[in-house]
Motif scaffolding. Sequence first.
Motif, PDB file in Angstrom:
ATOM      1  N   LEU A 118       0.821  -1.210   0.000  1.00  0.00           N
ATOM      2  CA  LEU A 118       0.000   0.000   0.000  1.00  0.00           C
ATOM      3  C   LEU A 118       0.854   1.258   0.000  1.00  0.00           C
ATOM      4  O   LEU A 118       0.380   2.339  -0.356  1.00  0.00           O
ATOM      5  CB  LEU A 118      -0.923   0.010   1.220  1.00  0.00           C
ATOM      6  N   SER A 119       2.121   1.141   0.398  1.00  0.00           N
ATOM      7  CA  SER A 119       2.994   2.312   0.472  1.00  0.00           C
ATOM      8  C   SER A 119       3.287   2.908  -0.899  1.00  0.00           C
ATOM      9  O   SER A 119       3.717   4.056  -1.002  1.00  0.00           O
ATOM     10  CB  SER A 119       4.309   1.941   1.162  1.00  0.00           C
ATOM     11  N   VAL A 120       3.059   2.154  -1.966  1.00  0.00           N
ATOM     12  CA  VAL A 120       3.333   2.679  -3.311  1.00  0.00           C
ATOM     13  C   VAL A 120       2.136   3.437  -3.877  1.00  0.00           C
ATOM     14  O   VAL A 120       2.242   4.065  -4.930  1.00  0.00           O
ATOM     15  CB  VAL A 120       3.718   1.541  -4.279  1.00  0.00           C
ATOM     16  N   ALA A 121       0.986   3.402  -3.179  1.00  0.00           N
ATOM     17  CA  ALA A 121      -0.199   4.093  -3.680  1.00  0.00           C
ATOM     18  C   ALA A 121      -0.024   5.606  -3.552  1.00  0.00           C
ATOM     19  O   ALA A 121       0.535   6.095  -2.559  1.00  0.00           O
ATOM     20  CB  ALA A 121      -1.429   3.642  -2.905  1.00  0.00           C
ATOM     21  N   PRO A 122      -0.482   6.371  -4.517  1.00  0.00           N
ATOM     22  CA  PRO A 122      -0.404   7.834  -4.423  1.00  0.00           C
ATOM     23  C   PRO A 122      -1.176   8.353  -3.212  1.00  0.00           C
ATOM     24  O   PRO A 122      -2.193   7.794  -2.820  1.00  0.00           O
ATOM     25  CB  PRO A 122      -1.059   8.309  -5.732  1.00  0.00           C
ATOM     26  N   GLU A 123      -0.680   9.414  -2.607  1.00  0.00           N
ATOM     27  CA  GLU A 123      -1.331  10.007  -1.442  1.00  0.00           C
ATOM     28  C   GLU A 123      -2.737  10.473  -1.804  1.00  0.00           C
ATOM     29  O   GLU A 123      -2.960  11.070  -2.855  1.00  0.00           O
ATOM     30  CB  GLU A 123      -0.514  11.184  -0.918  1.00  0.00           C
ATOM     31  N   GLY A 124      -3.671  10.194  -0.904  1.00  0.00           N
ATOM     32  CA  GLY A 124      -5.029  10.665  -1.092  1.00  0.00           C
ATOM     33  C   GLY A 124      -5.869   9.832  -2.033  1.00  0.00           C
ATOM     34  O   GLY A 124      -7.055  10.116  -2.225  1.00  0.00           O
ATOM     35  N   VAL A 125      -5.287   8.790  -2.624  1.00  0.00           N
ATOM     36  CA  VAL A 125      -6.030   7.930  -3.544  1.00  0.00           C
ATOM     37  C   VAL A 125      -6.546   6.717  -2.777  1.00  0.00           C
ATOM     38  O   VAL A 125      -5.755   5.969  -2.197  1.00  0.00           O
ATOM     39  CB  VAL A 125      -5.141   7.469  -4.718  1.00  0.00           C
ATOM     40  N   PRO A 126      -7.859   6.501  -2.720  1.00  0.00           N
ATOM     41  CA  PRO A 126      -8.388   5.354  -1.974  1.00  0.00           C
ATOM     42  C   PRO A 126      -7.901   4.025  -2.540  1.00  0.00           C
ATOM     43  O   PRO A 126      -7.759   3.870  -3.762  1.00  0.00           O
ATOM     44  CB  PRO A 126      -9.910   5.499  -2.137  1.00  0.00           C
ATOM     45  N   VAL A 127      -7.635   3.083  -1.644  1.00  0.00           N
ATOM     46  CA  VAL A 127      -7.256   1.729  -2.053  1.00  0.00           C
ATOM     47  C   VAL A 127      -8.489   0.846  -1.877  1.00  0.00           C
ATOM     48  O   VAL A 127      -8.961   0.647  -0.749  1.00  0.00           O
ATOM     49  CB  VAL A 127      -6.086   1.192  -1.204  1.00  0.00           C
ATOM     50  N   ARG A 128      -9.007   0.324  -2.955  1.00  0.00           N
ATOM     51  CA  ARG A 128     -10.262  -0.406  -2.915  1.00  0.00           C
ATOM     52  C   ARG A 128     -10.091  -1.906  -2.702  1.00  0.00           C
ATOM     53  O   ARG A 128     -10.997  -2.577  -2.214  1.00  0.00           O
ATOM     54  CB  ARG A 128     -11.049  -0.170  -4.215  1.00  0.00           C
ATOM     55  N   ALA A 129      -8.956  -2.462  -3.084  1.00  0.00           N
ATOM     56  CA  ALA A 129      -8.794  -3.912  -2.987  1.00  0.00           C
ATOM     57  C   ALA A 129      -7.328  -4.249  -2.746  1.00  0.00           C
ATOM     58  O   ALA A 129      -6.427  -3.508  -3.139  1.00  0.00           O
ATOM     59  CB  ALA A 129      -9.293  -4.594  -4.254  1.00  0.00           C
ATOM     60  N   LEU A 130      -7.120  -5.367  -2.074  1.00  0.00           N
ATOM     61  CA  LEU A 130      -5.768  -5.897  -1.861  1.00  0.00           C
ATOM     62  C   LEU A 130      -5.835  -7.408  -1.905  1.00  0.00           C
ATOM     63  O   LEU A 130      -6.674  -8.025  -1.235  1.00  0.00           O
ATOM     64  CB  LEU A 130      -5.205  -5.458  -0.509  1.00  0.00           C
ATOM     65  N   GLN A 131      -4.975  -8.002  -2.707  1.00  0.00           N
ATOM     66  CA  GLN A 131      -4.864  -9.451  -2.757  1.00  0.00           C
ATOM     67  C   GLN A 131      -3.407  -9.792  -2.997  1.00  0.00           C
ATOM     68  O   GLN A 131      -2.765  -9.231  -3.897  1.00  0.00           O
ATOM     69  CB  GLN A 131      -5.744 -10.033  -3.867  1.00  0.00           C
ATOM     70  N   ALA A 132      -2.876 -10.688  -2.180  1.00  0.00           N
ATOM     71  CA  ALA A 132      -1.462 -11.029  -2.281  1.00  0.00           C
ATOM     72  C   ALA A 132      -1.253 -12.495  -1.970  1.00  0.00           C
ATOM     73  O   ALA A 132      -2.047 -13.113  -1.253  1.00  0.00           O
ATOM     74  CB  ALA A 132      -0.637 -10.170  -1.326  1.00  0.00           C
ATOM     75  N   ALA A 133      -0.188 -13.055  -2.517  1.00  0.00           N
ATOM     76  CA  ALA A 133       0.155 -14.453  -2.269  1.00  0.00           C
ATOM     77  C   ALA A 133       1.672 -14.581  -2.233  1.00  0.00           C
ATOM     78  O   ALA A 133       2.389 -13.892  -2.955  1.00  0.00           O
ATOM     79  CB  ALA A 133      -0.429 -15.360  -3.345  1.00  0.00           C
ATOM     80  N   VAL A 134       2.146 -15.459  -1.371  1.00  0.00           N
ATOM     81  CA  VAL A 134       3.580 -15.715  -1.256  1.00  0.00           C
ATOM     82  C   VAL A 134       3.781 -17.191  -0.970  1.00  0.00           C
ATOM     83  O   VAL A 134       2.947 -17.819  -0.301  1.00  0.00           O
ATOM     84  CB  VAL A 134       4.214 -14.823  -0.159  1.00  0.00           C
ATOM     85  N   SER A 135       4.873 -17.748  -1.467  1.00  0.00           N
ATOM     86  CA  SER A 135       5.157 -19.166  -1.289  1.00  0.00           C
ATOM     87  C   SER A 135       6.562 -19.327  -0.710  1.00  0.00           C
ATOM     88  O   SER A 135       7.515 -18.705  -1.197  1.00  0.00           O
ATOM     89  CB  SER A 135       5.046 -19.897  -2.626  1.00  0.00           C
ATOM     90  N   PHE A 136       6.670 -20.160   0.344  1.00  0.00           N
ATOM     91  CA  PHE A 136       7.948 -20.397   1.005  1.00  0.00           C
ATOM     92  C   PHE A 136       8.354 -21.862   0.865  1.00  0.00           C
ATOM     93  O   PHE A 136       7.501 -22.760   0.904  1.00  0.00           O
ATOM     94  CB  PHE A 136       7.848 -20.058   2.497  1.00  0.00           C
ATOM     95  N   ASP A 137       9.644 -22.083   0.732  1.00  0.00           N
ATOM     96  CA  ASP A 137      10.199 -23.433   0.672  1.00  0.00           C
ATOM     97  C   ASP A 137      10.696 -23.810   2.063  1.00  0.00           C
ATOM     98  O   ASP A 137      11.638 -23.216   2.583  1.00  0.00           O
ATOM     99  CB  ASP A 137      11.349 -23.472  -0.334  1.00  0.00           C
TER     100      ASP A 137
END
Length: 275
Positions: free
Chosen positions: A159-178
Motif C-alpha cells: 500500500l505504500s506505493v499508492a499515491p497520497e489521497g487515492v483510496p485503495v479499494r482492494a488488496l490481494q497477495a500471495a507468497v510461497s515459502f520453501d
Amino acid sequence: MHPDREHFAVPPVALVTAELRFTDSPRLRQQDTLDAIAIACEHRFPIAEPITGMAVEPTGLGAAPQLVARQSVVLRNAESTEALTLTSNSLTYETTAYRDFDDLVGVVNDACRTLITAGVAPALTRVGLRYINEVRVREPMSEVRAWSDWIAPGVLGTLSVAPEGVPVRALQAAVSFDLGNGGGLQIGYAAVPQGSVVNHRFLKRPPFEPGPFFGMDFDGFCEFSVDPAKFLDPDLVARVLRGVHGPISEAFQRSLTDNSRSLFRAVPVPGRHSR
C-alpha cells in the motif's frame, strides 16, 4: 518470536483442513470397505453421506480416456461442524469448530489407524494443513488502509506505493515459502468487502457479523516421492502436521497487530468497541 500455541477466546479461524493424498487405493472404491470405515468412525462421525462423482480414467495406449463413476463418502458429526471425506486417493478432515491442534492431530491419527485396520495403507504423496482466517472488526472499512490498525505493516506493505489521497479499494497477495525436504508454505491475503471465503457444502459455521473482513489463508504441506514410497503411517503423518504447524502459527502471529491480539483475546481495545 511470537507464541505459536496461544488459544484465543474469539479466534478468527473459519475453517481448518488436514488433507492426506496418496496413491490410488482400489479398496477405497469398494463399498464394503467404505462401510467398514464409516462404522468404525461413527462414534465421532455418526452421519454418513455417500457421494458419487465422475473421474477421467485412462483406458490404454492410443485409446481415449473415459469418464467413470467414483464412489466416496463424507462422514459428519451431529452438529455438522466437522467432517471426514474419503476418496480412493485422499483423506480429508475439515472443521468449522476448531478446538486445538492436538485434537486435530488425534482425529487424523485415529482416521489413519482406521484405514490401516481396513487394509488400506497406500503410499503417501502429500500431507497438508490449512488454516483459513477471517479477521472481522466492528469498524467501517471504507478502504484497505483502514486495516493498518489490525494487520501487520509487512502484510500491507504494497500500500505504500499508492499515491497520497487515492483510496485503495482492494488488496490481494500471495507468497510461497520453501520449508525444505519437500515442505512448503503458501500464504494468501485479501481485503474482502463482504461475504465469507468459507461456504462449505457439508459443514455449518458459527454466525458472524456481515461486512468487510481481512482474509488470511495459510497452507503448509509436505510432498513425498513414491520412489522410495512412504506408506500411510500415523506417526509420520503426525510429524508432518507438527512440522508445518509451527511455521503456520508463526506466520499468523506475524500477520497481526497487538490490537488484533486484544480483539481475539476478548480484551477491549482502547478507544474501540470490543467484540
